[in-house]
Design an enzyme around this catalytic site. Sequence first.
Site, PDB file in Angstrom:
ATOM      1  N   LYS A  50      17.467   0.459  -2.014  1.00  0.00           N
ATOM      2  CA  LYS A  50      16.350  -0.002  -1.062  1.00  0.00           C
ATOM      3  C   LYS A  50      16.931  -1.585  -0.811  1.00  0.00           C
ATOM      4  O   LYS A  50      17.047  -2.582  -1.660  1.00  0.00           O
ATOM      5  CB  LYS A  50      15.095  -0.100  -1.914  1.00  0.00           C
ATOM      6  CG  LYS A  50      13.905  -0.978  -1.022  1.00  0.00           C
ATOM      7  CD  LYS A  50      12.684  -0.703  -2.061  1.00  0.00           C
ATOM      8  CE  LYS A  50      11.498  -1.364  -1.228  1.00  0.00           C
ATOM      9  NZ  LYS A  50      10.552  -1.541  -2.161  1.00  0.00           N
ATOM     10  N   ASP A 147      -1.223   0.073  -5.118  1.00  0.00           N
ATOM     11  CA  ASP A 147      -1.120   0.801  -3.826  1.00  0.00           C
ATOM     12  C   ASP A 147      -1.057   2.376  -4.114  1.00  0.00           C
ATOM     13  O   ASP A 147      -0.117   2.801  -3.569  1.00  0.00           O
ATOM     14  CB  ASP A 147       0.098   0.300  -3.241  1.00  0.00           C
ATOM     15  CG  ASP A 147       0.086   0.346  -1.580  1.00  0.00           C
ATOM     16  OD1 ASP A 147      -0.851   0.734  -1.232  1.00  0.00           O
ATOM     17  OD2 ASP A 147       1.063   0.392  -1.106  1.00  0.00           O
ATOM     18  N   LYS A 149      -1.660   5.830  -3.387  1.00  0.00           N
ATOM     19  CA  LYS A 149      -1.901   6.634  -2.122  1.00  0.00           C
ATOM     20  C   LYS A 149      -0.942   7.818  -2.310  1.00  0.00           C
ATOM     21  O   LYS A 149       0.135   7.924  -2.736  1.00  0.00           O
ATOM     22  CB  LYS A 149      -1.926   5.615  -1.074  1.00  0.00           C
ATOM     23  CG  LYS A 149      -0.638   5.102  -0.744  1.00  0.00           C
ATOM     24  CD  LYS A 149      -0.571   4.152   0.511  1.00  0.00           C
ATOM     25  CE  LYS A 149       0.635   3.610   0.936  1.00  0.00           C
ATOM     26  NZ  LYS A 149       0.493   2.523   1.980  1.00  0.00           N
ATOM     27  N   ASN A 152       2.700   7.660  -1.799  1.00  0.00           N
ATOM     28  CA  ASN A 152       3.697   6.832  -3.042  1.00  0.00           C
ATOM     29  C   ASN A 152       3.530   7.783  -4.314  1.00  0.00           C
ATOM     30  O   ASN A 152       3.935   7.383  -5.144  1.00  0.00           O
ATOM     31  CB  ASN A 152       3.108   5.327  -3.301  1.00  0.00           C
ATOM     32  CG  ASN A 152       3.302   4.450  -2.376  1.00  0.00           C
ATOM     33  OD1 ASN A 152       4.249   4.698  -1.486  1.00  0.00           O
ATOM     34  ND2 ASN A 152       2.491   3.465  -2.212  1.00  0.00           N
ATOM     35  N   ASP A 169       7.115   2.795  -5.310  1.00  0.00           N
ATOM     36  CA  ASP A 169       6.802   1.484  -4.394  1.00  0.00           C
ATOM     37  C   ASP A 169       5.981   0.602  -5.202  1.00  0.00           C
ATOM     38  O   ASP A 169       4.557   0.584  -5.253  1.00  0.00           O
ATOM     39  CB  ASP A 169       5.891   1.979  -2.965  1.00  0.00           C
ATOM     40  CG  ASP A 169       5.758   0.895  -2.144  1.00  0.00           C
ATOM     41  OD1 ASP A 169       5.982  -0.398  -2.511  1.00  0.00           O
ATOM     42  OD2 ASP A 169       5.354   0.822  -0.904  1.00  0.00           O
ATOM     43  N   THR A 188      -4.299  -0.770   0.700  1.00  0.00           N
ATOM     44  CA  THR A 188      -4.479   0.176   2.002  1.00  0.00           C
ATOM     45  C   THR A 188      -5.814   0.418   1.931  1.00  0.00           C
ATOM     46  O   THR A 188      -6.458   0.994   1.060  1.00  0.00           O
ATOM     47  CB  THR A 188      -3.514   1.573   1.987  1.00  0.00           C
ATOM     48  OG1 THR A 188      -2.095   1.164   1.699  1.00  0.00           O
ATOM     49  CG2 THR A 188      -3.640   2.318   3.069  1.00  0.00           C
TER      50      THR A 188
END
Length: 364
Positions: A50, A147, A149, A152, A169, A188
């Site tokens: 990454k 985060d 969701k 992820n 993430d 989000t």
Amino acid sequence: MVQQQRPGMATFKQQNVEDFYEIGEVLGSGQFAIVKRCKDKIVGIEYAAKFIKKRQSRASRRGVKREEIEREVDILQQIQHPNIVALHDVFENRTDVILILELVSGGELFDFLAQKESLSEEEATQFIKQILDGVEYLHSKRIIHFDLKPENIMLLDRNVPLPHIKLIDFGLAHKIEAGVEFKNIFGTPEFVAPEIVNYEPLGLEADMWSIGVITYILLSGASPFLGESKQETLGNVSAMNYNFDEEFFSNTSELAKSFISQLLEKDRRKRMSIQEALNHPWIKPLNPRQAMVKRLSVVNLENFRRQYARRRWKLSFRIVALCNHLTRIMKKGHKLPQSERDCESDQEEETLRRPRTRKRSSTS
């Protein structure tokens, strides 16, 4: 497979990453990051590299602040759990910090479920249990993901009877010490807890709310709070505007609805903790009757596929970062966080400004 670690992983190595790894094709990209397949030149193990673009000056709005990258790396270095993506190595050059991560190549859990011919609640809880196990580990270290969701929640390998889940993430994750007040506006909108929307003190409970939303979507394909605009979504979250529509939940057990309702609790003091969620009878049946209910209750996959496709289509054309919401908070006189990256995760730019590509692997 046991991850082999190079010595001195705690430092950002200044060597050229290509001296150690063969860099391959692009697996995915975000606002300030790109993920590529890579292979260790010595032992031949494949990883995901990454590349995080560093912010070059205080005046610039492009790239990620170094202290935020350091926070993400610091958290990843504290984590070692079967259901969480592993950090293997860290490099740095003039423009990027490169995280060498465990390669998670099985795709997203929800995409896998959408391709199944049938799914019982018993099978569904096997996946939810893995998510809970990963979050339990994080919460035991006072780490909040912030985060959680569907995008992820990845599979290590989909070509096995029970695929292994990996949470990915950690760009928004924070470690919060007990007794220290922490506030921020990020995440989000579809999955953020009411206390984030209202700029109230945050704790481990924020992740539990997100698990409730994820479970609701898993059992129906529909999203409980998703509106036609970001503002409408946030309003729905704050007003607790959701229900179990008979169209989507006619075959859903009362146990499953109870699990979701105890997570989608506005008062975070009454919301289920991770331990309570793991011990809920939908996850851990108390008797044979409850176990039988799970086996006989079936997820309507036709509804799931239709509603989930509709949700993804909606998200493809919407920017869901919470930054614009700050204007409303400012009118209330609150002091706001300065971190631009905190307003959205790396992947949201890709997810919501153009249709997602299905070719995807792990990002931290």
